[in-house]
Write a protein that holds these residues in place. Structure first.
Motif, short mmCIF file in Angstrom:
data_model
loop_
_atom_site.label_atom_id
_atom_site.label_comp_id
_atom_site.label_asym_id
_atom_site.label_seq_id
_atom_site.Cartn_x
_atom_site.Cartn_y
_atom_site.Cartn_z
N ARG A 28 -70.52 -6.76 -9.05
CA ARG A 28 -70.53 -7.17 -7.64
C ARG A 28 -69.18 -7.79 -7.26
NH1 ARG A 28 -74.28 -10.95 -7.78
NH2 ARG A 28 -75.86 -9.35 -8.07
N ILE A 83 -66.96 -6.08 -4.40
CA ILE A 83 -66.75 -6.80 -3.14
C ILE A 83 -65.33 -7.33 -3.03
CG2 ILE A 83 -67.40 -8.85 -1.81
CD1 ILE A 83 -70.25 -8.38 -2.71
N GLU A 84 -64.91 -8.08 -4.01
CA GLU A 84 -63.62 -8.78 -3.89
C GLU A 84 -62.43 -7.83 -4.03
OE1 GLU A 84 -63.16 -11.89 -3.00
OE2 GLU A 84 -65.31 -12.28 -2.94
N THR A 115 -62.97 -9.52 4.17
CA THR A 115 -63.82 -9.62 2.98
C THR A 115 -64.86 -10.73 3.14
OG1 THR A 115 -62.00 -8.86 1.61
CG2 THR A 115 -63.82 -9.92 0.49
N GLU A 116 -64.42 -11.90 3.61
CA GLU A 116 -65.36 -13.00 3.80
C GLU A 116 -66.38 -12.68 4.89
OE1 GLU A 116 -65.72 -15.88 2.04
OE2 GLU A 116 -64.26 -14.94 0.71
N LYS A 155 -68.99 -10.35 3.45
CA LYS A 155 -69.89 -11.07 2.56
C LYS A 155 -70.89 -11.91 3.35
CE LYS A 155 -66.92 -13.16 -0.12
NZ LYS A 155 -66.28 -13.90 -1.22
#
Length: 68
Positions: free
Chosen positions: A19, A23-24, A53-54, A57
């Motif tokens: 993950r 994601i990152e 990205t943030e 999320k």
């Protein structure tokens, strides 16, 4: 001195690592590339990549809360 000694064990699963990579690293690279094409500035592209990205999320977390 410290009398309360704690021993903590953190379990990191394969899913957590995958993950994080998905994601990152992957998503962060994609949002950075898009921001770089839009702004043509490294500082703004870095901020845009971080914000993208943030934001994604947070949307995933919000979706998880709303679906319950």
């Amino acid at each position: 001195m410290l009398r309360n000694r704690e021993f903590r064990v953190y379990v990191i699963t394969k899913g957590d690592i995958l993950r994080f990579i998905a994601i990152e690293i992957v998503l962060g690279t994609m949002t950075y590339s898009i921001a770089m094409k839009l702004f043509h500035n490294v500082i703004l592209a870095s901020a845009g990549g971080w914000a993208g990205t943030e934001g994604i999320k947070r949307l995933v977390m919000l979706k998880g809360i709303l679906v319950k």
